[in-house]
Design an enzyme around this catalytic site. Structure first.
Site: not given
Ligand code: PAF
Length: 287
Positions: A38-40, A152, A179, A35, A187, A189, A33
């Site tokens: 480092e986790g993403h 997480k 992370v 924002y 971590l 958002s 989603m």
């Molecule tokens: O974990 C998230 O960021 C959201 O729940 C996801 C999996 C992208 C679905 O909108």
């Protein structure tokens, strides 16, 4: 630093991915989603390491927010997200509008199985249906791929895995480790919402989980006692409004009657500091 191609339409991203797959290349998919932190980035790194092409979706899904939740205030920074995707080697960014993902409105939500019932499912009743609905749409759009999700949101990962299996989608869900900040805070958002005093208390979630895992490691076999150990630590944070501390089977999310030696379990906690809801978890195996 790569410069990811950005697609805003389903037709555009599908045509590009079909062409990629026609060459025999594998696709790694990181649904987000935005924002990004480092986790993403660790999910993107995992996809880049394992797959030939990595696509990141950035879409704030209205369906997974309850009316009293933070949809309009949810933090967004597309330019920074794009830079993060580029720095970590993502090839494509899919950034659709709400009407692109839900052209005929939201429609019927995907039915979530039993793993989505307790804990987050009980505290946020429409949340997992919203997640499963958007992720099923994204999986259909992206097509055959490996999808990288962070542990997480451990229960979310289980819900998504179940949904993909139930709907027969050609997606392998890969779970990636949490992370953390140096003080243990996972971590998220949403951490930006924490006031300084709340931020100082936030690592208590991780400390509670570690105390629960330690109790298990030293021979506690009663899940209720492990929960009590976690709650005692959580009570040390004066502003934390505890939602749950739980010990469950990591596959079914059922509370085990006793924890026999060799049993894998998941310890999970959730609570609110001010307006910010925090969740965290760790895995453990009984000795
Ligand atoms: O974990 C998230 O960021 C959201 O729940 C996801 C999996 C992208 C679905 O909108």
């Amino acid at each position: 630093m790569s410069h990811p191609e950005v697609f805003e339409t389903v037709a555009g991203v599908q045509a590009r991915l079909d062409a990629v797959r026609a060459t025999g290349a594998s696709v790694g998919f990181v649904p987000t989603m935005g924002y990004l932190h480092e986790g993403h980035a660790s999910l993107i790194d995992a996809a880049v390491a394992a797959d030939d092409l990595t696509v990141v979706s950035i879409f704030v899904n209205p369906l997974q927010f309850a009316p009293d939740e933070d949809l309009t205030e949810y933090p967004r920074d597309f330019e920074a997200d794009l830079a993060c995707c580029g720095e970590h080697g993502a090839d494509l960014v899919f950034h659709p509008s709400v009407s692109e993902v839900y052209p005929e409105g939201a429609g019927e939500p995907v039915v979530v199985g039993a793993v989505g019932g307790p804990l987050e499912g009980a505290s946020r009743p429409s949340h997992f249906a919203g997640v499963a609905t958007v992720v099923s749409r994204l999986f259909r759009i992206i097509g055959c791929c490996r999808a990288y999700l962070g542990e997480k949101d451990f229960q979310q990962m289980a819900v998504v895995r179940r949904m993909a299996a139930d709907l027969g989608l050609p997606v392998e869900v890969v779970g990636c480790p949490i992370v953390r900040e140096a003080d243990g805070l996972a971590l998220s958002s949403r951490n930006v919402y924490l006031e300084p005093g709340e931020r100082r208390q936030a690592p208590v979630l991780h400390r509670a989980l570690l105390a629960g895992a330690e109790a298990l490691a030293t021979g506690v076999v009663d899940p209720g006692v492990v929960v009590a150990v976690m709650e005692a630590v959580l009570n040390e944070a004066p502003d934390l409004v505890l939602d749950y501390a739980a010990v469950v089977d990591p596959d079914t999310f059922v509370v085990p009657e006793g924890i026999a030696g060799g049993t894998r379990i998941r310890l999970l906690v959730a609570g609110r500091l001010g307006h910010t809801r925090l969740i965290d978890n760790v895995g453990a195996t009984a000795p």
